[in-house]
Design a protein around this motif. Structure first.
Motif, PDB file in Angstrom:
ATOM      1  N   CYS A  36       0.843  -1.187   0.000  1.00  0.00           N
ATOM      2  CA  CYS A  36       0.000   0.000   0.000  1.00  0.00           C
ATOM      3  C   CYS A  36       0.882   1.242   0.000  1.00  0.00           C
ATOM      4  O   CYS A  36       2.008   1.204   0.506  1.00  0.00           O
ATOM      5  CB  CYS A  36      -0.905  -0.004   1.227  1.00  0.00           C
ATOM      6  N   ARG A  39      -0.197   4.284   5.079  1.00  0.00           N
ATOM      7  CA  ARG A  39       0.068   3.452   6.265  1.00  0.00           C
ATOM      8  C   ARG A  39      -0.945   3.833   7.347  1.00  0.00           C
ATOM      9  O   ARG A  39      -0.562   4.363   8.395  1.00  0.00           O
ATOM     10  CB  ARG A  39       1.488   3.709   6.818  1.00  0.00           C
ATOM     11  N   CYS A  40      -2.221   3.607   7.083  1.00  0.00           N
ATOM     12  CA  CYS A  40      -3.254   4.041   8.038  1.00  0.00           C
ATOM     13  C   CYS A  40      -2.953   3.467   9.429  1.00  0.00           C
ATOM     14  O   CYS A  40      -2.626   2.279   9.555  1.00  0.00           O
ATOM     15  CB  CYS A  40      -4.626   3.602   7.558  1.00  0.00           C
ATOM     16  N   TYR A  42      -4.601   2.562  11.984  1.00  0.00           N
ATOM     17  CA  TYR A  42      -5.366   1.449  12.563  1.00  0.00           C
ATOM     18  C   TYR A  42      -5.210   0.179  11.742  1.00  0.00           C
ATOM     19  O   TYR A  42      -5.658  -0.892  12.152  1.00  0.00           O
ATOM     20  CB  TYR A  42      -6.864   1.827  12.649  1.00  0.00           C
ATOM     21  N   MET A  44      -2.078  -0.635   9.676  1.00  0.00           N
ATOM     22  CA  MET A  44      -0.714  -1.154   9.506  1.00  0.00           C
ATOM     23  C   MET A  44       0.214  -0.589  10.564  1.00  0.00           C
ATOM     24  O   MET A  44      -0.060   0.459  11.139  1.00  0.00           O
ATOM     25  CB  MET A  44      -0.148  -0.691   8.159  1.00  0.00           C
ATOM     26  N   GLY A  82      -4.228  -4.607   0.978  1.00  0.00           N
ATOM     27  CA  GLY A  82      -3.380  -3.602   0.412  1.00  0.00           C
ATOM     28  C   GLY A  82      -4.179  -2.652  -0.496  1.00  0.00           C
ATOM     29  O   GLY A  82      -5.389  -2.617  -0.445  1.00  0.00           O
ATOM     30  N   GLU A  83      -3.453  -1.906  -1.241  1.00  0.00           N
ATOM     31  CA  GLU A  83      -4.137  -1.012  -2.171  1.00  0.00           C
ATOM     32  C   GLU A  83      -4.131  -1.660  -3.558  1.00  0.00           C
ATOM     33  O   GLU A  83      -3.068  -1.772  -4.181  1.00  0.00           O
ATOM     34  CB  GLU A  83      -3.433   0.367  -2.181  1.00  0.00           C
ATOM     35  N   ASN A 114      -8.125   3.282  -1.728  1.00  0.00           N
ATOM     36  CA  ASN A 114      -7.874   4.505  -0.956  1.00  0.00           C
ATOM     37  C   ASN A 114      -7.891   5.739  -1.870  1.00  0.00           C
ATOM     38  O   ASN A 114      -7.686   6.850  -1.394  1.00  0.00           O
ATOM     39  CB  ASN A 114      -6.550   4.407  -0.195  1.00  0.00           C
ATOM     40  N   SER A 341      -4.792  -5.594   5.895  1.00  0.00           N
ATOM     41  CA  SER A 341      -4.229  -5.438   4.545  1.00  0.00           C
ATOM     42  C   SER A 341      -3.724  -6.765   3.978  1.00  0.00           C
ATOM     43  O   SER A 341      -3.511  -6.882   2.777  1.00  0.00           O
ATOM     44  CB  SER A 341      -3.081  -4.435   4.586  1.00  0.00           C
TER      45      SER A 341
HETATM   46 FE1  SF4 Z   1      -4.955   2.401   4.614  1.00  0.00          FE
HETATM   47 FE2  SF4 Z   1      -6.108   0.645   2.908  1.00  0.00          FE
HETATM   48 FE3  SF4 Z   1      -3.504   1.029   2.932  1.00  0.00          FE
HETATM   49 FE4  SF4 Z   1      -4.630  -0.190   4.998  1.00  0.00          FE
HETATM   50  S1  SF4 Z   1      -4.541  -0.958   2.934  1.00  0.00           S
HETATM   51  S2  SF4 Z   1      -3.010   1.354   5.032  1.00  0.00           S
HETATM   52  S3  SF4 Z   1      -6.577   0.919   5.063  1.00  0.00           S
HETATM   53  S4  SF4 Z   1      -5.056   2.564   2.440  1.00  0.00           S
END
Ligand code: SF4
Ligand code: SAM
Length: 345
Positions: A36, A39-40, A42, A44, A82-83, A114, A341
Protein backbone atom coordinates in the motif's frame (compact mmCIF):
# COMPACT_ATOMS: atom_id res chain seq x y z
CA UNK A 1 -20.40 -19.81 -16.62
CA UNK A 2 -19.84 -23.56 -16.95
CA UNK A 3 -18.91 -25.28 -13.70
CA UNK A 4 -15.40 -26.73 -13.64
CA UNK A 5 -15.38 -30.13 -15.42
CA UNK A 6 -16.38 -33.23 -13.49
CA UNK A 7 -18.02 -31.39 -10.59
CA UNK A 8 -21.10 -33.53 -10.72
CA UNK A 9 -23.60 -30.69 -10.60
CA UNK A 10 -27.01 -31.61 -12.06
CA UNK A 11 -27.59 -30.00 -15.45
CA UNK A 12 -29.34 -26.65 -15.21
CA UNK A 13 -28.69 -26.34 -11.47
CA UNK A 14 -26.61 -23.37 -10.36
CA UNK A 15 -23.54 -24.65 -8.53
CA UNK A 16 -23.58 -23.38 -4.97
CA UNK A 17 -20.95 -23.03 -2.36
CA UNK A 18 -22.65 -23.84 0.91
CA UNK A 19 -21.08 -24.03 4.35
CA UNK A 20 -21.98 -26.33 7.24
CA UNK A 21 -24.38 -23.68 8.62
CA UNK A 22 -26.36 -23.47 5.38
CA UNK A 23 -24.85 -20.14 4.34
CA UNK A 24 -24.59 -19.73 0.58
CA UNK A 25 -21.29 -18.20 -0.54
CA UNK A 26 -21.67 -15.96 -3.57
CA UNK A 27 -19.14 -13.22 -2.88
CA UNK A 28 -15.35 -13.39 -3.24
CA UNK A 29 -13.06 -10.71 -1.88
CA UNK A 30 -9.87 -10.96 -3.83
CA UNK A 31 -6.76 -9.31 -2.45
CA UNK A 32 -4.36 -8.57 -5.29
CA UNK A 33 -1.46 -7.20 -3.22
CA UNK A 34 -0.53 -6.68 0.42
CA UNK A 35 1.34 -3.46 -0.49
CA UNK A 36 0.00 0.00 0.00
CA UNK A 37 1.10 3.57 -0.59
CA UNK A 38 -0.48 4.70 2.71
CA UNK A 39 0.07 3.45 6.26
CA UNK A 40 -3.25 4.04 8.04
CA UNK A 41 -2.60 3.96 11.77
CA UNK A 42 -5.37 1.45 12.56
CA UNK A 43 -4.49 -0.84 9.64
CA UNK A 44 -0.71 -1.15 9.51
CA UNK A 45 2.39 -0.64 11.54
CA UNK A 46 4.65 2.17 10.34
CA UNK A 47 7.41 -0.15 9.20
CA UNK A 48 5.21 -2.75 7.64
CA UNK A 49 7.14 -5.58 5.95
CA UNK A 50 5.58 -6.61 2.67
CA UNK A 51 5.70 -9.98 0.97
CA UNK A 52 8.33 -10.76 -1.68
CA UNK A 53 6.76 -10.26 -5.09
CA UNK A 54 7.58 -13.88 -6.02
CA UNK A 55 5.04 -15.02 -3.40
CA UNK A 56 2.18 -13.23 -5.12
CA UNK A 57 -0.17 -15.01 -7.46
CA UNK A 58 0.48 -14.13 -11.07
CA UNK A 59 -2.16 -12.42 -13.14
CA UNK A 60 -3.16 -15.64 -14.92
CA UNK A 61 -3.39 -17.46 -11.57
CA UNK A 62 -5.69 -14.79 -10.16
CA UNK A 63 -7.83 -15.01 -13.27
CA UNK A 64 -7.94 -18.80 -13.22
CA UNK A 65 -8.99 -18.95 -9.57
CA UNK A 66 -11.60 -16.27 -10.17
CA UNK A 67 -13.05 -18.35 -13.01
CA UNK A 68 -13.18 -21.42 -10.77
CA UNK A 69 -15.06 -19.46 -8.11
CA UNK A 70 -17.45 -18.07 -10.71
CA UNK A 71 -18.02 -21.62 -11.93
CA UNK A 72 -18.94 -22.52 -8.36
CA UNK A 73 -21.59 -19.83 -8.19
CA UNK A 74 -19.75 -16.71 -7.04
CA UNK A 75 -21.68 -13.71 -8.44
CA UNK A 76 -19.69 -10.83 -7.02
CA UNK A 77 -15.96 -10.16 -6.81
CA UNK A 78 -14.43 -7.27 -4.90
CA UNK A 79 -10.78 -6.47 -5.60
CA UNK A 80 -8.95 -5.27 -2.54
CA UNK A 81 -5.60 -5.37 -0.80
CA UNK A 82 -3.38 -3.60 0.41
CA UNK A 83 -4.14 -1.01 -2.17
CA UNK A 84 -5.32 -2.83 -5.31
CA UNK A 85 -4.41 0.01 -7.66
CA UNK A 86 -0.69 -0.16 -6.76
CA UNK A 87 -0.43 -3.55 -8.45
CA UNK A 88 1.25 -2.95 -11.79
CA UNK A 89 -0.90 -5.29 -13.90
CA UNK A 90 -4.17 -4.29 -12.21
CA UNK A 91 -5.52 -2.77 -15.47
CA UNK A 92 -5.31 -6.13 -17.28
CA UNK A 93 -6.84 -8.01 -14.36
CA UNK A 94 -9.77 -5.61 -14.17
CA UNK A 95 -10.31 -5.74 -17.92
CA UNK A 96 -10.22 -9.54 -18.00
CA UNK A 97 -12.45 -10.01 -14.95
CA UNK A 98 -14.75 -7.35 -16.36
CA UNK A 99 -15.43 -9.70 -19.27
CA UNK A 100 -17.25 -11.98 -16.79
CA UNK A 101 -19.59 -9.09 -16.00
CA UNK A 102 -20.12 -8.37 -19.69
CA UNK A 103 -20.92 -12.05 -20.36
CA UNK A 104 -23.39 -12.16 -17.45
CA UNK A 105 -21.34 -14.74 -15.50
CA UNK A 106 -20.76 -12.20 -12.73
CA UNK A 107 -23.32 -9.74 -11.39
CA UNK A 108 -20.69 -7.37 -10.16
CA UNK A 109 -16.98 -6.63 -10.19
CA UNK A 110 -15.99 -3.91 -7.80
CA UNK A 111 -13.07 -2.46 -5.89
CA UNK A 112 -12.15 -1.03 -2.51
CA UNK A 113 -9.54 1.68 -2.84
CA UNK A 114 -7.87 4.51 -0.96
CA UNK A 115 -8.24 6.60 -4.16
CA UNK A 116 -4.58 7.74 -4.32
CA UNK A 117 -4.29 6.38 -7.88
CA UNK A 118 -7.90 6.76 -8.90
CA UNK A 119 -7.33 9.82 -11.04
CA UNK A 120 -5.21 7.65 -13.34
CA UNK A 121 -7.45 4.58 -13.30
CA UNK A 122 -11.06 5.79 -13.05
CA UNK A 123 -11.84 5.69 -16.78
CA UNK A 124 -10.33 2.19 -17.21
CA UNK A 125 -12.43 0.91 -14.32
CA UNK A 126 -15.61 2.25 -15.86
CA UNK A 127 -14.74 0.85 -19.30
CA UNK A 128 -14.14 -2.58 -17.77
CA UNK A 129 -17.71 -2.69 -16.45
CA UNK A 130 -17.12 -1.59 -12.86
CA UNK A 131 -20.16 0.41 -11.80
CA UNK A 132 -19.46 1.30 -8.19
CA UNK A 133 -16.50 1.74 -5.89
CA UNK A 134 -15.88 1.73 -2.17
CA UNK A 135 -13.50 4.53 -1.31
CA UNK A 136 -11.94 4.64 2.15
CA UNK A 137 -11.80 8.12 3.62
CA UNK A 138 -11.69 8.76 7.35
CA UNK A 139 -11.40 12.53 7.48
CA UNK A 140 -11.72 15.62 5.28
CA UNK A 141 -9.14 17.59 7.26
CA UNK A 142 -5.75 17.59 5.53
CA UNK A 143 -3.69 17.55 8.71
CA UNK A 144 -5.72 14.79 10.28
CA UNK A 145 -5.64 12.85 7.00
CA UNK A 146 -1.89 13.13 6.78
CA UNK A 147 -1.52 11.94 10.39
CA UNK A 148 -4.00 9.05 10.10
CA UNK A 149 -2.50 7.79 6.84
CA UNK A 150 1.09 8.65 7.86
CA UNK A 151 1.81 11.06 5.03
CA UNK A 152 -1.14 10.86 2.60
CA UNK A 153 -2.19 13.87 0.53
CA UNK A 154 -5.92 14.56 0.80
CA UNK A 155 -6.01 16.73 -2.35
CA UNK A 156 -4.86 13.75 -4.44
CA UNK A 157 -7.65 11.61 -2.95
CA UNK A 158 -10.24 14.28 -3.70
CA UNK A 159 -9.00 14.50 -7.31
CA UNK A 160 -9.30 10.72 -7.57
CA UNK A 161 -12.85 10.84 -6.22
CA UNK A 162 -13.76 13.57 -8.71
CA UNK A 163 -12.32 11.50 -11.58
CA UNK A 164 -14.39 8.50 -10.50
CA UNK A 165 -17.48 10.68 -10.39
CA UNK A 166 -16.75 12.05 -13.86
CA UNK A 167 -16.33 8.48 -15.14
CA UNK A 168 -19.87 7.74 -13.95
CA UNK A 169 -18.92 5.41 -11.12
CA UNK A 170 -21.23 5.28 -8.10
CA UNK A 171 -19.29 5.89 -4.91
CA UNK A 172 -19.64 4.66 -1.36
CA UNK A 173 -17.35 6.26 1.16
CA UNK A 174 -16.13 3.92 3.90
CA UNK A 175 -15.11 5.63 7.12
CA UNK A 176 -13.64 3.72 10.05
CA UNK A 177 -15.08 5.40 13.16
CA UNK A 178 -12.29 6.24 15.61
CA UNK A 179 -13.08 7.41 19.12
CA UNK A 180 -10.53 10.22 19.28
CA UNK A 181 -9.45 10.77 15.69
CA UNK A 182 -12.59 11.37 13.66
CA UNK A 183 -15.74 10.75 15.69
CA UNK A 184 -16.46 14.48 15.88
CA UNK A 185 -16.23 14.73 12.11
CA UNK A 186 -18.85 12.10 11.28
CA UNK A 187 -21.77 14.56 10.85
CA UNK A 188 -19.80 16.85 8.52
CA UNK A 189 -18.42 13.96 6.48
CA UNK A 190 -21.97 12.60 6.20
CA UNK A 191 -23.24 15.94 4.86
CA UNK A 192 -20.31 16.21 2.42
CA UNK A 193 -20.85 12.66 1.10
CA UNK A 194 -24.59 13.11 0.64
CA UNK A 195 -24.17 16.49 -1.04
CA UNK A 196 -22.14 14.67 -3.70
CA UNK A 197 -24.59 11.83 -3.96
CA UNK A 198 -22.24 9.32 -2.31
CA UNK A 199 -23.40 6.75 0.24
CA UNK A 200 -21.48 6.74 3.50
CA UNK A 201 -20.76 3.60 5.52
CA UNK A 202 -19.28 3.71 9.00
CA UNK A 203 -17.15 0.77 10.13
CA UNK A 204 -16.13 -0.38 13.60
CA UNK A 205 -12.44 -0.91 14.04
CA UNK A 206 -11.43 -4.58 14.19
CA UNK A 207 -8.56 -6.03 16.25
CA UNK A 208 -6.48 -7.32 13.35
CA UNK A 209 -2.69 -7.26 13.52
CA UNK A 210 -0.40 -5.28 15.83
CA UNK A 211 -0.41 -1.51 15.29
CA UNK A 212 1.26 1.26 17.27
CA UNK A 213 -1.89 2.51 19.00
CA UNK A 214 -4.00 0.52 21.43
CA UNK A 215 -7.22 -0.42 19.65
CA UNK A 216 -9.07 0.04 22.92
CA UNK A 217 -8.31 3.77 22.66
CA UNK A 218 -9.53 3.85 19.05
CA UNK A 219 -12.69 1.75 19.30
CA UNK A 220 -16.10 3.36 19.46
CA UNK A 221 -19.21 1.14 19.20
CA UNK A 222 -21.38 2.29 16.31
CA UNK A 223 -24.47 2.20 18.53
CA UNK A 224 -22.94 5.17 20.36
CA UNK A 225 -22.29 6.94 17.05
CA UNK A 226 -25.82 6.16 15.89
CA UNK A 227 -27.33 7.58 19.09
CA UNK A 228 -25.37 10.82 18.61
CA UNK A 229 -26.36 11.07 14.94
CA UNK A 230 -30.02 10.68 15.91
CA UNK A 231 -29.76 13.92 17.89
CA UNK A 232 -28.99 15.76 14.64
CA UNK A 233 -30.54 13.67 11.87
CA UNK A 234 -33.64 11.57 11.23
CA UNK A 235 -32.61 7.99 10.45
CA UNK A 236 -35.20 6.00 8.54
CA UNK A 237 -34.63 2.25 8.20
CA UNK A 238 -33.77 1.32 4.62
CA UNK A 239 -34.18 -2.29 3.41
CA UNK A 240 -31.38 -1.72 0.82
CA UNK A 241 -28.75 -4.48 0.68
CA UNK A 242 -25.40 -3.93 -0.97
CA UNK A 243 -24.43 -7.61 -0.78
CA UNK A 244 -22.15 -6.96 2.19
CA UNK A 245 -22.65 -6.81 5.96
CA UNK A 246 -23.91 -3.21 6.32
CA UNK A 247 -27.35 -2.24 7.65
CA UNK A 248 -28.68 0.93 6.07
CA UNK A 249 -30.70 4.03 6.87
CA UNK A 250 -31.96 6.91 4.77
CA UNK A 251 -31.21 10.31 6.24
CA UNK A 252 -34.33 12.45 5.95
CA UNK A 253 -32.43 15.77 6.01
CA UNK A 254 -30.00 14.90 3.20
CA UNK A 255 -31.88 12.23 1.24
CA UNK A 256 -28.69 10.12 1.27
CA UNK A 257 -27.92 6.64 2.55
CA UNK A 258 -25.94 5.78 5.66
CA UNK A 259 -24.63 2.29 6.43
CA UNK A 260 -23.29 0.78 9.62
CA UNK A 261 -20.88 -2.15 9.69
CA UNK A 262 -20.69 -3.26 13.31
CA UNK A 263 -18.72 -6.50 13.53
CA UNK A 264 -18.10 -6.09 17.26
CA UNK A 265 -21.25 -4.56 18.69
CA UNK A 266 -23.82 -6.24 16.40
CA UNK A 267 -22.47 -9.48 15.00
CA UNK A 268 -23.63 -10.18 11.44
CA UNK A 269 -21.93 -13.55 10.84
CA UNK A 270 -25.26 -15.41 10.51
CA UNK A 271 -25.75 -13.72 7.15
CA UNK A 272 -22.16 -14.12 5.90
CA UNK A 273 -22.00 -14.78 2.15
CA UNK A 274 -18.27 -14.32 1.54
CA UNK A 275 -14.81 -15.83 1.53
CA UNK A 276 -11.47 -14.11 1.01
CA UNK A 277 -8.58 -15.02 -1.22
CA UNK A 278 -5.21 -13.41 -0.45
CA UNK A 279 -2.66 -12.28 -2.99
CA UNK A 280 -0.62 -15.41 -2.18
CA UNK A 281 -3.55 -17.70 -2.89
CA UNK A 282 -4.70 -18.45 0.65
CA UNK A 283 -8.44 -18.91 0.86
CA UNK A 284 -9.57 -17.64 4.26
CA UNK A 285 -12.99 -18.87 5.22
CA UNK A 286 -13.44 -16.09 7.78
CA UNK A 287 -11.70 -12.76 8.34
CA UNK A 288 -11.39 -13.51 12.04
CA UNK A 289 -9.90 -17.01 11.87
CA UNK A 290 -6.65 -18.48 10.70
CA UNK A 291 -7.95 -21.61 9.02
CA UNK A 292 -7.27 -21.42 5.29
CA UNK A 293 -6.76 -23.47 2.18
CA UNK A 294 -3.58 -22.84 0.18
CA UNK A 295 -4.73 -22.64 -3.42
CA UNK A 296 -1.31 -21.55 -4.71
CA UNK A 297 0.11 -24.97 -3.82
CA UNK A 298 -2.71 -26.63 -5.74
CA UNK A 299 -2.18 -24.35 -8.73
CA UNK A 300 1.56 -24.89 -8.80
CA UNK A 301 1.29 -28.65 -8.27
CA UNK A 302 -0.60 -28.70 -11.56
CA UNK A 303 -4.08 -29.54 -10.21
CA UNK A 304 -6.91 -29.34 -12.71
CA UNK A 305 -9.77 -26.87 -12.21
CA UNK A 306 -12.12 -29.61 -11.01
CA UNK A 307 -9.66 -30.73 -8.35
CA UNK A 308 -9.20 -27.18 -7.10
CA UNK A 309 -12.96 -26.70 -7.08
CA UNK A 310 -13.44 -29.88 -5.04
CA UNK A 311 -10.91 -28.66 -2.47
CA UNK A 312 -12.77 -25.35 -2.22
CA UNK A 313 -16.11 -27.08 -1.72
CA UNK A 314 -14.61 -29.28 0.98
CA UNK A 315 -12.93 -26.34 2.73
CA UNK A 316 -16.24 -24.52 2.93
CA UNK A 317 -17.42 -27.15 5.43
CA UNK A 318 -14.85 -25.69 7.83
CA UNK A 319 -16.10 -22.11 7.62
CA UNK A 320 -16.48 -21.01 11.26
CA UNK A 321 -19.87 -19.95 12.53
CA UNK A 322 -18.62 -16.52 13.64
CA UNK A 323 -15.55 -14.39 14.28
CA UNK A 324 -14.59 -13.79 17.90
CA UNK A 325 -13.44 -10.16 17.75
CA UNK A 326 -13.60 -8.26 21.01
CA UNK A 327 -12.11 -4.97 22.17
CA UNK A 328 -13.01 -4.69 25.83
CA UNK A 329 -9.87 -3.78 27.72
CA UNK A 330 -6.68 -1.81 27.28
CA UNK A 331 -3.54 -3.65 26.21
CA UNK A 332 -5.46 -6.57 24.67
CA UNK A 333 -3.58 -8.53 21.99
CA UNK A 334 -5.27 -8.46 18.55
CA UNK A 335 -7.82 -11.26 18.10
CA UNK A 336 -6.20 -11.95 14.77
CA UNK A 337 -2.45 -11.71 14.04
CA UNK A 338 -2.97 -10.91 10.35
CA UNK A 339 -3.35 -7.27 9.43
CA UNK A 340 -6.47 -6.31 7.51
CA UNK A 341 -4.23 -5.44 4.55
CA UNK A 342 -3.03 -9.07 4.35
CA UNK A 343 -6.49 -10.57 3.96
CA UNK A 344 -8.19 -7.70 2.18
CA UNK A 345 -11.02 -5.52 3.51
FE1 SF4 B 1 -4.96 2.40 4.61
FE2 SF4 B 1 -6.11 0.64 2.91
FE3 SF4 B 1 -3.50 1.03 2.93
FE4 SF4 B 1 -4.63 -0.19 5.00
S1 SF4 B 1 -4.54 -0.96 2.93
S2 SF4 B 1 -3.01 1.35 5.03
S3 SF4 B 1 -6.58 0.92 5.06
S4 SF4 B 1 -5.06 2.56 2.44
N1 SAM C 1 -6.38 0.07 0.56
C1 SAM C 1 -7.75 -0.02 0.28
C2 SAM C 1 -8.55 0.91 1.12
O1 SAM C 1 -8.07 1.43 2.10
O2 SAM C 1 -9.71 1.12 0.75
C3 SAM C 1 -8.31 -1.44 0.39
C4 SAM C 1 -7.82 -2.28 1.53
S1 SAM C 1 -8.25 -1.74 3.15
C5 SAM C 1 -7.54 -2.98 4.14
C6 SAM C 1 -9.99 -2.06 3.15
C7 SAM C 1 -10.79 -1.41 4.24
O3 SAM C 1 -10.40 -1.96 5.48
C8 SAM C 1 -10.61 0.08 4.36
O4 SAM C 1 -11.89 0.69 4.33
C9 SAM C 1 -9.98 0.29 5.70
O5 SAM C 1 -10.38 1.47 6.30
C10 SAM C 1 -10.46 -0.94 6.45
N2 SAM C 1 -9.62 -1.35 7.58
C11 SAM C 1 -8.30 -1.52 7.63
N3 SAM C 1 -7.91 -1.95 8.85
C12 SAM C 1 -9.03 -2.05 9.59
C13 SAM C 1 -9.31 -2.46 10.93
N4 SAM C 1 -8.35 -2.85 11.74
N5 SAM C 1 -10.60 -2.44 11.34
C14 SAM C 1 -11.59 -2.05 10.51
N6 SAM C 1 -11.40 -1.67 9.23
C15 SAM C 1 -10.14 -1.67 8.77
Amino acid sequence: MTPPDGLNIPQGAAPRLMDAFGRHISYLRLSVTDRCDLRCVYCMSEKMRFLPRADLLRLEELERLSSIFIGLGVRKIRLTGGEPLVRRDIGSLIKNLGNHVKSGALDELTLTTNATLLERHAATLAEAGIRRLNISLDTLEQENFSRLTRGGDLTKILRGIEAAKQAGLAIKINMVALKEDNQQEIPSLLRWAHEQNFDLTLIEIMPMGEVAEDRYDQYVPLMTVEDRLRQEFTLIEDPYKSGGPARYYKIAETGGRLGFISPLSQNFCAGCNRVRLTCTGRLYLCLGHDDHLDLRILLREGCRDQEIASHIIEALNRKPQAHDFTIDRAGQAPAQGRHMSATGG
